[in-house]
Design an enzyme around this catalytic site. Structure first.
Site, PDB file in Angstrom:
ATOM      1  N   ASP A 179       1.727 -10.713  13.136  1.00  0.00           N
ATOM      2  CA  ASP A 179       1.396 -12.075  13.445  1.00  0.00           C
ATOM      3  C   ASP A 179       1.419 -11.987  15.192  1.00  0.00           C
ATOM      4  OD1 ASP A 179       0.038 -14.167  13.552  1.00  0.00           O
ATOM      5  OD2 ASP A 179       1.513 -15.228  11.982  1.00  0.00           O
ATOM      6  N   HIS A 186      -8.361 -14.674   5.569  1.00  0.00           N
ATOM      7  CA  HIS A 186      -7.798 -15.666   6.760  1.00  0.00           C
ATOM      8  C   HIS A 186      -8.180 -15.606   7.912  1.00  0.00           C
ATOM      9  CE1 HIS A 186      -4.817 -18.427   8.285  1.00  0.00           C
ATOM     10  NE2 HIS A 186      -4.105 -17.283   8.823  1.00  0.00           N
TER      11      HIS A 186
HETATM   12 FE1  N7H Z   1      -3.106 -17.631  10.038  1.00  0.00          FE
HETATM   13  N1  N7H Z   1      -0.769 -14.602   7.434  1.00  0.00           N
HETATM   14  O1  N7H Z   1       0.277 -13.841   7.778  1.00  0.00           O
HETATM   15  O2  N7H Z   1      -1.553 -14.247   6.576  1.00  0.00           O
HETATM   16  N2  N7H Z   1      -2.523 -15.506  10.522  1.00  0.00           N
HETATM   17  N3  N7H Z   1      -1.386 -17.794   9.110  1.00  0.00           N
HETATM   18  N4  N7H Z   1      -3.015 -19.643  10.584  1.00  0.00           N
HETATM   19  N5  N7H Z   1      -4.309 -17.520  12.024  1.00  0.00           N
HETATM   20  C1  N7H Z   1      -3.252 -14.933  11.500  1.00  0.00           C
HETATM   21  O3  N7H Z   1      -4.417 -12.109  14.325  1.00  0.00           O
HETATM   22  C2  N7H Z   1      -0.740 -16.705   8.537  1.00  0.00           C
HETATM   23  C3  N7H Z   1      -2.353 -20.543   9.867  1.00  0.00           C
HETATM   24  C4  N7H Z   1      -5.156 -18.406  12.586  1.00  0.00           C
HETATM   25  O4  N7H Z   1      -8.374 -14.854  16.065  1.00  0.00           O
HETATM   26  C5  N7H Z   1      -2.676 -13.351  11.046  1.00  0.00           C
HETATM   27  O5  N7H Z   1      -2.650 -12.807  15.304  1.00  0.00           O
HETATM   28  C6  N7H Z   1       0.304 -17.400   7.423  1.00  0.00           C
HETATM   29  C7  N7H Z   1      -2.946 -21.936  10.246  1.00  0.00           C
HETATM   30  C8  N7H Z   1      -5.980 -18.096  13.532  1.00  0.00           C
HETATM   31  O6  N7H Z   1      -8.676 -13.296  14.347  1.00  0.00           O
HETATM   32  C9  N7H Z   1      -1.865 -13.568  10.167  1.00  0.00           C
HETATM   33  C10 N7H Z   1       0.190 -18.809   7.817  1.00  0.00           C
HETATM   34  C11 N7H Z   1      -3.947 -21.754  10.973  1.00  0.00           C
HETATM   35  C12 N7H Z   1      -5.769 -16.569  13.577  1.00  0.00           C
HETATM   36  C13 N7H Z   1      -1.758 -14.724   9.761  1.00  0.00           C
HETATM   37  C14 N7H Z   1      -0.600 -19.129   8.675  1.00  0.00           C
HETATM   38  C15 N7H Z   1      -3.966 -20.331  11.029  1.00  0.00           C
HETATM   39  C16 N7H Z   1      -4.764 -16.362  12.452  1.00  0.00           C
HETATM   40  C17 N7H Z   1      -3.308 -12.023  11.765  1.00  0.00           C
HETATM   41  C18 N7H Z   1       1.022 -19.824   7.220  1.00  0.00           C
HETATM   42  C19 N7H Z   1      -4.824 -22.910  11.390  1.00  0.00           C
HETATM   43  C20 N7H Z   1      -6.427 -15.590  14.542  1.00  0.00           C
HETATM   44  C21 N7H Z   1      -2.517 -11.845  13.303  1.00  0.00           C
HETATM   45  C22 N7H Z   1       2.247 -19.498   6.689  1.00  0.00           C
HETATM   46  C23 N7H Z   1      -5.221 -23.863  10.570  1.00  0.00           C
HETATM   47  C24 N7H Z   1      -7.623 -15.144  13.833  1.00  0.00           C
HETATM   48  C25 N7H Z   1      -3.303 -12.253  14.404  1.00  0.00           C
HETATM   49  C26 N7H Z   1      -8.569 -14.271  14.849  1.00  0.00           C
HETATM   50  C27 N7H Z   1      -4.278 -15.184  12.391  1.00  0.00           C
HETATM   51  C28 N7H Z   1      -0.984 -15.298   8.610  1.00  0.00           C
HETATM   52  C29 N7H Z   1      -1.232 -20.280   9.119  1.00  0.00           C
HETATM   53  C30 N7H Z   1      -5.036 -19.933  11.818  1.00  0.00           C
HETATM   54  C31 N7H Z   1      -1.208 -12.260   9.686  1.00  0.00           C
HETATM   55  C32 N7H Z   1       1.203 -16.602   6.676  1.00  0.00           C
HETATM   56  C33 N7H Z   1      -2.262 -23.264   9.370  1.00  0.00           C
HETATM   57  C34 N7H Z   1      -7.038 -18.753  14.217  1.00  0.00           C
END
Ligand code: N7H
Length: 489
Positions: A198, A339
């Site tokens: 992440d 996601h």
């Molecule tokens: Fe997410 N995951 O492990 O699945 N997220 N996220 N997120 N997220 C991202 O690109 C995760 C949550 C965003 O620019 C990655 O840095 C988990 C909320 C955004 O391409 C992974 C949870 C919100 C991005 C996860 C969670 C977001 C992003 C890839 C909760 C907003 C960038 C790593 C437990 C409402 C997208 C990365 C881009 C990336 C996960 C929460 C938003 C692995 C497990 C609540 C904007």
């Protein structure tokens, strides 16, 4: 109100977590209420201000860490950081009633829980989310302290407790909740609890960051993140002048049901010739997230993980969902509902409607909490210990940032519909509906059968609270929020 064009960004003025991110192995979040002796609190705050870590300090700390690593000295450098932010109820309690012009912030997250899709019950037309009690009462502020280890952070926590006389009869803050987050151990460091790397994709900010690598999303204007700067959706000069260089901080207490998530992947492997069931399950995980566990994006590595790509910061964010440029209705490389595609559709909106997503970018910080899976949890495929993500995002307008991503993108089955794919489905990771649980499904998880619907039996990310805060600039903290005791001459 100030009407002057703001001067260039000064890293001395901005709290360190926003643009650079406090370096951390561990982070303690202290949620507090201010006592009725508001004037004593504000005067004691003057002693906290010098301890607040600026962006300039974080940049120095990052250099120190880099030098330490390069010199191959053992252990970690002792480094700590401290930032503070206030909710609307906290500002109001201190008598700061200026209109900061953000409806979501002013109303608070509790009032937004139902619209965010959090689970709960309704009695007498009042929605009661399934949150921990601390977030169902006003939380006035949050102090968060980061460091290389618990001992370093504990020293800082003691300083804070002394300043606000915590434990004494005249304490000026009352701690409502303390949460300790820890980066996961060893090779899982940097990976969240489902196992995915992440913190890869955050917007690069004009006037602060250097240019992003070729092929990565364009830089955003500083006002997408900082109030009062070019790109702020509220015209420069219309918010109170003390809000300049502050940012709204959305905090979410998100529990993750890891054994249950793993079991789902195990039971539903993507079936492609040559893939073992285990590889098919890993592939399904990647299709739900849009990246492999290594961080490699599906848009660049659609069929097989590429750990070298995942680890390469010059390449791992260089994509715009334009690989299928001849047919942008295709999700063979990455499902539309994945996601990372839901929460940052990059060029999708431009290709479909000519719309730009720059104003909807957020900077994500936060840290994991809770222990690693126990053998019993793995065996019984059932969560026994609370673990998850202390989610923090920064944005200048909540309605364009966190609120928009959660409500208008992640929770909407029709986002982003295209010819032939009218309902891509919910974001499998964070998409939720408290009105229709059957909405939790997506299409596109199987590249060979893109219209096949995949139903999710449950939510694997469970929100248990949160609040909207405002992270002020250091000058605003010092000159507007903290109140020096004025001694008559
Ligand atoms: Fe997410 N995951 O492990 O699945 N997220 N996220 N997120 N997220 C991202 O690109 C995760 C949550 C965003 O620019 C990655 O840095 C988990 C909320 C955004 O391409 C992974 C949870 C919100 C991005 C996860 C969670 C977001 C992003 C890839 C909760 C907003 C960038 C790593 C437990 C409402 C997208 C990365 C881009 C990336 C996960 C929460 C938003 C692995 C497990 C609540 C904007």
């Amino acid at each position: 109100m100030s009407t002057a064009t703001p001067s260039p960004i000064d890293p001395q003025n901005i709290q360190g977590d926003i643009l650079s991110g406090l370096p951390k192995k561990t982070e303690t979040y202290i949620f507090f209420q201010i006592s009725d002796d508001v004037s004593a609190f504000r005067s004691q705050l003057t002693h906290l201000v010098p301890l607040v870590t600026s962006t300039a300090q974080v940049l120095k700390d990052r250099d120190t860490i880099a030098n330490h690593k390069q010199s191959k000295k053992p252990g970690l450098v002792e480094i700590s950081g401290l930032n503070i932010a206030f909710s609307q109820s906290g500002l109001t309690k201190m008598g700061l009633t200026d209109d900061v012009q953000d409806a979501g912030f002013k109303a608070g997250m509790l009032a937004d829980a139902q619209a965010l899709g959090d689970a709960g019950t309704t009695a007498n037309s009042k929605f009661d989310p399934n949150w921990v009690p601390a977030f169902k009462n006003p939380v006035h502020g949050i102090i968060f302290l980061s460091g290389d280890c618990h001992a370093t952070v504990s020293k800082r926590v003691r300083q804070v407790e002394q300043i606000f006389k915590v434990g004494a009869h005249d304490a000026t803050i009352h701690e409502v909740l303390r949460i300790v987050g820890d980066v996961r151990p060893d090779k899982e460091s940097g990976h969240e609890h489902f196992g995915f790397l992440d913190g890869i994709s955050n917007p690069s900010v004009q006037g602060f960051d250097s240019a992003p690598p070729p092929g990565a999303p364009d830089q955003v204007q500083p006002g997408v993140i900082l109030l009062g700067r070019d790109g702020d959706s509220v015209p420069v000069g219309s918010r109170p002048s003390w809000t300049l260089d502050g940012s709204f901080l959305a905090f979410r207490y998100l529990f993750q049901l890891v054994p249950e998530f793993n079991e789902f992947l195990e039971k539903n492997p993507v079936q492609l010739p040559g893939l073992t069931p285990k590889e098919g399950s890993e592939f399904l995980g990647a299709r739900l997230v849009g990246r492999w566990k290594s961080g490699a994006p599906l848009d660049l590595a659609p069929l097989k993980d590429d750990p070298a790509l995942g680890a390469d910061s010059q390449r791992n964010n260089s994509f715009n969902y334009t690989a299928d440029s001849t047919d942008f209705t295709s999700q063979t490389r990455c499902p539309f509902a994945a996601h990372v595609r839901k929460t940052n559709p990059r060029n999708d909106l431009k290709q479909a409607f000519g719309a730009d997503v720059a104003k909807n970018r957020i900077i994500r910080r936060g840290v994991q909490f809770g222990p690693e899976l126990t053998e019993l949890e793995k065996k019984e495929k059932k969560t026994q210990n609370g673990r998850g993500l202390l989610f923090v995002s920064y944005q200048s307008t909540l309605a364009n940032g966190f609120q928009f991503l959660q409500k208008s993108w992640a929770n909407q089955e029709t986002f982003l519909s295209r010819a032939g794919v009218t309902k891509p489905g919910l974001d499998p990771i964070i998409g939720q509906s408290n009105t229709d649980p059957t909405l939790r499904e997506m299409v596109g998880s199987d590249p060979n059968n893109p219209t096949n619907e995949l139903k999710f039996p449950q939510e694997w990310v469970v929100p248990r609270g949160g609040e909207y805060f405002f992270s002020p600039s250091i000058p605003a903290l010092r000159d507007t929020i903290a109140e020096a005791v004025h001694i008559a001459a």
